[in-house]
Write an enzyme that holds these catalytic residues in place. Structure first.
Site, PDB file in Angstrom:
ATOM      1  N   THR A  49      56.252  17.328  28.289  1.00  0.00           N
ATOM      2  CA  THR A  49      54.715  17.425  28.671  1.00  0.00           C
ATOM      3  C   THR A  49      53.452  18.345  27.540  1.00  0.00           C
ATOM      4  O   THR A  49      54.444  18.403  26.506  1.00  0.00           O
ATOM      5  CB  THR A  49      54.054  18.421  29.358  1.00  0.00           C
ATOM      6  OG1 THR A  49      54.748  19.821  29.470  1.00  0.00           O
ATOM      7  CG2 THR A  49      55.594  17.752  30.782  1.00  0.00           C
ATOM      8  N   GLU A  51      56.607  13.285  34.335  1.00  0.00           N
ATOM      9  CA  GLU A  51      57.710  13.516  35.031  1.00  0.00           C
ATOM     10  C   GLU A  51      57.499  12.391  36.610  1.00  0.00           C
ATOM     11  O   GLU A  51      58.896  12.194  36.286  1.00  0.00           O
ATOM     12  CB  GLU A  51      57.434  15.340  36.152  1.00  0.00           C
ATOM     13  CG  GLU A  51      57.279  16.247  35.072  1.00  0.00           C
ATOM     14  CD  GLU A  51      55.708  17.021  34.723  1.00  0.00           C
ATOM     15  OE1 GLU A  51      55.469  17.965  34.087  1.00  0.00           O
ATOM     16  OE2 GLU A  51      54.786  14.756  34.470  1.00  0.00           O
ATOM     17  N   LYS A  60      34.267  24.806  42.622  1.00  0.00           N
ATOM     18  CA  LYS A  60      33.963  25.159  43.942  1.00  0.00           C
ATOM     19  C   LYS A  60      32.500  25.847  44.102  1.00  0.00           C
ATOM     20  O   LYS A  60      32.595  26.588  43.385  1.00  0.00           O
ATOM     21  CB  LYS A  60      35.425  26.175  44.176  1.00  0.00           C
ATOM     22  CG  LYS A  60      34.787  26.548  45.727  1.00  0.00           C
ATOM     23  CD  LYS A  60      35.768  27.272  46.340  1.00  0.00           C
ATOM     24  CE  LYS A  60      35.740  27.648  47.719  1.00  0.00           C
ATOM     25  NZ  LYS A  60      36.932  27.942  48.133  1.00  0.00           N
ATOM     26  N   TRP A 110      33.262  21.922  47.540  1.00  0.00           N
ATOM     27  CA  TRP A 110      34.644  21.397  46.315  1.00  0.00           C
ATOM     28  C   TRP A 110      33.208  20.126  45.719  1.00  0.00           C
ATOM     29  O   TRP A 110      32.741  19.508  46.263  1.00  0.00           O
ATOM     30  CB  TRP A 110      35.698  21.268  46.599  1.00  0.00           C
ATOM     31  CG  TRP A 110      36.523  22.040  47.135  1.00  0.00           C
ATOM     32  CD1 TRP A 110      37.004  22.429  47.882  1.00  0.00           C
ATOM     33  CD2 TRP A 110      37.153  22.982  46.049  1.00  0.00           C
ATOM     34  NE1 TRP A 110      37.722  23.557  48.670  1.00  0.00           N
ATOM     35  CE2 TRP A 110      37.853  23.641  46.839  1.00  0.00           C
ATOM     36  CE3 TRP A 110      36.977  23.369  44.710  1.00  0.00           C
ATOM     37  CZ2 TRP A 110      38.733  25.198  46.061  1.00  0.00           C
ATOM     38  CZ3 TRP A 110      38.050  24.141  44.472  1.00  0.00           C
ATOM     39  CH2 TRP A 110      38.815  24.945  45.238  1.00  0.00           C
TER      40      TRP A 110
END
Length: 553
Positions: free
Chosen positions: A187, A332, A443, A448
């Site tokens: 990654t 992944e 937030k 949100w």
């Protein structure tokens, strides 16, 4: 239990190139080379060179399980390494040259690489890194003897073409257990050190089959795909395997990834489909707009890595008649998990509705299971409204990280599902929408705000080229959104114009409190906007007083 009476043959990567050579021998690879010029190679010719490379690796002492690294662009030699390394039972470890040098040195050491194959472009980088690389690491320049560099810092530097010259053009590839490790990709290390996803022969072959069926309009013996997505990142989305498996030719761009170079290569080689990240397609769009046309033959672009804006999708489809398919996944996951290919009834919808569907991540591919989970760990309904943490599982999904027990322990939940880090909804038709990365949600006053939703709205504003939304501290609301904009060339959109445009498209409390124009957005090594760097840069940014900001009342 009554068992079937069928043969069990292992799924092996070497069988793909053998099959392509036998059945689609005339199809193959066109490459822009680092040395200059175009190289053409059929799959039949590639199979012979891969066999030569296999013999050379064995003679050099490479054994099953050894890691052999590559530091290279998209080209025919890199393709050959994919097959020869895994074909003898070793592990093809592709390294992203866009990582920080310290990360590259860490990855080589952590993987325990025995050999490193490098394009000429990256020989100076390896020379600088040599003191920090394992002492016994062998380095091979991916070139011919005429272009070999003189390197004092790399004594014993090998030559790719000299290494394979005179070797037999056939190889009796070993019959491996299909669960044998075949590839290793780390990654980008946006949080902590990079982590390695270790693919198997079985997972890569299954992923190729699934990618070909899930994106069936891309493949065919009469078609050519240009992978802008690099071979050094997550198997170029499976193209080195899916393309020869289906007889589809590959047109490799090498190091030339600007809009003009990509346009001209597509135009000259009759590319049907291009695969890559939004940043490259934005440059191609600029070239298409300057020329007033799409490259000859281009019918489709596959966009992944990060979500394309509705404005980008509209430009391709409405202005130039080029089909857009969005793909979602991660390292992944090998990496493709979903695509936005429309079903027949959806294809008949009005253009505006079709484009909105294509702005979503799409439906899962066969073998990829998905669930969304709420804060208490309970599963949420697939009703298109409930948003939660997205988990996945399947035959092409990592069960942990290479030589990293701590990260592996955190990767899966108690049921064995992999946590993606994305927040998503899934509707009754199976269409998944990424609402944000969990760490990128804002937030504000208890509500949100999806940075992706605001970015998609802002991307359609006249004068806005690319943009990103981050949360910055606010004394009253906790966080408020800040919009960071790169203007289109020759344009200078004003803050008031952008905010006024957004006021017609998103809720008042979601509108950013401020807009900042910058020359360029920081990018990660995989071509995504680095919001981590943006948050660090603007953490002390003072927001103006805005009436009505914060939570919805």
């Amino acid at each position: 239990m009554l068992k079937g009476q069928m043969m069990e043959r292992p799924l092996l990567i070497a069988d793909i190139i053998t099959y392509a050579s036998d059945v689609f021998g005339a199809a193959g690879i066109v490459s822009n080379t680092v040395e200059g010029g175009i190289h053409r190679e059929s799959y039949r010719e590639a199979a012979g060179r891969i066999a030569q490379l296999g013999h050379a690796l064995v003679e050099m002492g490479v054994r099953p399980g050894d890691r052999v690294a590559t530091l290279a662009w998209n080209g025919y030699r890199h393709f050959e390494l994919y097959y020869a390394i895994s074909g003898i039972g070793a592990v093809c470890h592709t390294i992203n040259p866009r990582l920080f040098p310290e990360q590259i040195a860490y990855i080589v050491g952590h993987a325990g690489d025995r050999l490193l194959f490098s394009d000429l472009t990256f020989i100076p980088l390896i020379e600088k890194l040599r003191p920090n690389l394992p002492a016994g690491l062998g380095v091979i320049a991916m070139t011919d003897e005429a272009h070999m560099p003189a390197s004092v810092a790399l004594p014993g530097l090998g030559c790719y073409e000299a290494m394979i010259a005179g070797k037999p053009t056939s190889f009796d590839w070993p019959e491996l257990d299909e669960r044998t490790a075949a590839g290793l990709c780390y990654t980008s290390g946006t949080t902590g050190e990079p982590k390695g996803a270790l693919y198997s022969h079985r997972s890569n072959v299954l992923h190729a089959l699934v990618a070909a069926t899930g994106n069936r309009s891309s493949f065919g013996s009469d078609r050519r795909i240009l992978p802008v997505v690099p071979l050094f990142h997550v198997n170029a989305w499976g193209l080195p395997y899916a393309a020869p498996m289906t007889g589809t030719s590959l047109v490799m761009p090498g190091a030339k990834l600007d809009g003009k170079a990509v346009f001209e290569l597509m135009d000259g080689e009759g590319v049907h489909s291009g695969w890559g990240v939004p940043t490259v397609w934005q440059m191609l769009i600029g070239e298409m707009q300057a020329r007033g046309r799409a490259p000859a033959g281009l019918q489709q672009v596959i966009i992944g890595g990060s979500a394309p804006s509705l404005a980008m999708i509209t430009t391709f489809e409405h202005d130039f008649g080029v089909e857009v398919i969005q793909g979602w996944g991660m390292t992944e996951m090998s990496p493709i998990g979903t695509t936005s290919m429309l079903q027949p009834a959806e294809q008949a919808l009005p253009l505006e509705e079709r484009l909105k569907l294509k702005a979503k991540a799409g439906r899962r591919l066969f073998g990829v299971e998905m669930k969304i989970v709420g804060p208490e760990g309970t599963r949420l309904p697939h009703d298109g409204k409930a948003a939660g943490d997205l988990f996945v599982r399947g035959n092409t999904i990592s069960s942990g990280y290479f030589a990293n027990a701590a990260a592996s322990a955190e990767a899966l939940d108690a049921e064995g599902w992999f946590k993606t880090g994305d927040v998503a909804t899934i509707d009754a038709a199976g269409i998944m929408t990424i609402t944000d990365r969990s760490k990128d949600l804002i937030k504000s006053g208890g509500e949100w705000i999806s940075s992706i939703d605001v970015e998609n709205a802002a991307a359609g504003c006249p004068g806005v080229g690319t943009c990103a939304v981050i949360g910055v501290p606010h004394p009253k609301w906790g966080e408020r959104p800040l919009l960071v904009v790169v203007a289109k060339p020759g344009e200078a959109p004003r803050r008031e114009e952008i905010l006024g445009f957004l006021a017609q498209r998103i809720a008042k409390w979601q509108i950013p409190d401020d807009v900042v124009l910058v020359e360029a957005l920081p990018m990660t090594a995989t071509g995504k906007v680095s919001k981590k760097d943006l948050r660090e840069r603007f953490k002390a940014h003072v927001l103006p007083e805005v009436a009505g900001g914060g939570a919805q009342t």
